[in-house]
Design a protein around this motif. Sequence first.
Motif, PDB file in Angstrom:
ATOM      1  N   TYR A 138      10.989 -24.877  75.972  1.00 22.71           N
ATOM      2  CA  TYR A 138      10.419 -23.796  76.791  1.00 22.71           C
ATOM      3  C   TYR A 138      10.737 -22.426  76.194  1.00 22.71           C
ATOM      4  CZ  TYR A 138      10.504 -20.479  80.719  1.00 22.71           C
ATOM      5  OH  TYR A 138      10.366 -19.371  81.531  1.00 22.71           O
ATOM      6  N   ARG A 139      11.986 -22.226  75.796  1.00 17.13           N
ATOM      7  CA  ARG A 139      12.367 -20.920  75.246  1.00 17.13           C
ATOM      8  C   ARG A 139      11.767 -20.691  73.863  1.00 17.13           C
ATOM      9  NH1 ARG A 139      16.611 -18.306  78.007  1.00 17.13           N
ATOM     10  NH2 ARG A 139      16.247 -16.672  76.462  1.00 17.13           N
ATOM     11  N   TYR A 148      14.424 -27.260  78.153  1.00 15.79           N
ATOM     12  CA  TYR A 148      14.644 -25.814  78.210  1.00 15.79           C
ATOM     13  C   TYR A 148      14.569 -25.182  76.827  1.00 15.79           C
ATOM     14  CZ  TYR A 148      16.262 -21.381  80.003  1.00 15.79           C
ATOM     15  OH  TYR A 148      16.337 -20.055  80.372  1.00 15.79           O
ATOM     16  N   TYR A 202       8.448 -32.015  80.151  1.00 16.81           N
ATOM     17  CA  TYR A 202       9.200 -31.174  81.074  1.00 16.81           C
ATOM     18  C   TYR A 202       8.220 -30.385  81.937  1.00 16.81           C
ATOM     19  CZ  TYR A 202       8.214 -27.052  78.173  1.00 16.81           C
ATOM     20  OH  TYR A 202       7.605 -26.040  77.493  1.00 16.81           O
ATOM     21  N   VAL A 233      12.926 -26.525  84.130  1.00 15.45           N
ATOM     22  CA  VAL A 233      13.319 -25.179  83.698  1.00 15.45           C
ATOM     23  C   VAL A 233      14.192 -24.510  84.760  1.00 15.45           C
ATOM     24  CG1 VAL A 233      12.463 -22.874  83.153  1.00 15.45           C
ATOM     25  CG2 VAL A 233      11.321 -24.887  82.182  1.00 15.45           C
ATOM     26  N   VAL A 247      17.765 -25.961  84.786  1.00  9.13           N
ATOM     27  CA  VAL A 247      18.610 -25.462  83.696  1.00  9.13           C
ATOM     28  C   VAL A 247      19.062 -24.041  83.971  1.00  9.13           C
ATOM     29  CG1 VAL A 247      18.701 -24.904  81.243  1.00  9.13           C
ATOM     30  CG2 VAL A 247      17.540 -26.981  82.000  1.00  9.13           C
ATOM     31  N   GLU A 248      18.160 -23.203  84.430  1.00  9.31           N
ATOM     32  CA  GLU A 248      18.528 -21.803  84.660  1.00  9.31           C
ATOM     33  C   GLU A 248      19.573 -21.679  85.761  1.00  9.31           C
ATOM     34  OE1 GLU A 248      14.757 -19.766  85.084  1.00  9.31           O
ATOM     35  OE2 GLU A 248      14.654 -19.455  82.900  1.00  9.31           O
TER      36      GLU A 248
END
Length: 326
Positions: free
Chosen positions: A295-296, A292, A210, A215, A218-219
């Motif tokens: 990432y989080r 995502y 990714y 990101v 997704v946000e």
Amino acid sequence: MDVLPDDEPLLTKAKGFQKAGDIGWNNPENFLTPSEAKRRRGSGKNYGFALGDGTEEWNLVAFDVETKGVLPDEAQALIDEHALLVWDSVHSGRNRLVKVTDDAYKILDSLTTAYNHLSDRADDDIELQTSGHCIGPGCEVSHKHCKDTKADCPGSGRNTYELVGAKPFAPVVTKDVAERILTGLEIDREKNESPQTDDSVEKVTEIPEYDDTDVAAVEAHLQTLQANSPFAFNCLSDRLNGGTGEKGGLRLDCGLIDRSATDFVTVSDLYGVMLVLGNEDKQRARELAYAYYTYRCEGNEYMKSSEGRPRKWLSIGAKYRKNILQ
């Protein structure tokens, strides 16, 4: 559009030659009446239906069938009897718009089976849409915006969503009818499952990489969730931060957070948001959900508890993550 009250703003703004909603489409103050939607379409812009919205008597729901003719006969007869509009997509699908009573809506909206995909088989996908929007008949779509997974997509040119039929006085779907539709679709509400076969689930062969673009995508979709359902957004956000949100069943008998269950539910919810609100295809939705969540987790490596245990998503191998993505 003539099937809806002309003074009710229940239609949405969609981008020109695309299925996706225009910026701010999900803000109720930007909703359109049928007359406004007609004028918008007359100027070359697309419109959609605000699913989940309605009047004091009913809400709008859509059945989106990827391939015409795959609905079981009993379910199709009931849906068609109550369909305000029936229209064909620019590929091989068929859409149906219905009005449902509040108690019927609660039944349909409560389904979590494959994120409201009543059948997740590759060749007969049947999607129940209780939120978001879907573009309506007369809308024109450029195939250059279509997903690569559309096998029957020419990849270029434009086509129009064609009206098949309209019944302004179609009966409203009641609780009893909703339950009969689910029975016709072989949906067990107690188990909240549809029939599956070994071939019905697409296999994930690789764990996707990714980047910042993923990101950001997704946000943007999560902003739509926040606008549509702040409670669901806050619950998901807490789990992304290592908590359990308002979701039950995510703690062990000893009080510790069940990390595996939390991973599964959170990735599943992300996938659902990407698929339903983000209009992403299934493989891309999986990739974005994986991207995502990773990432989080990398940004907050420990669970939100006094024990501060490491996030299992990061501490267990790739096979664990692949199994959840399946």
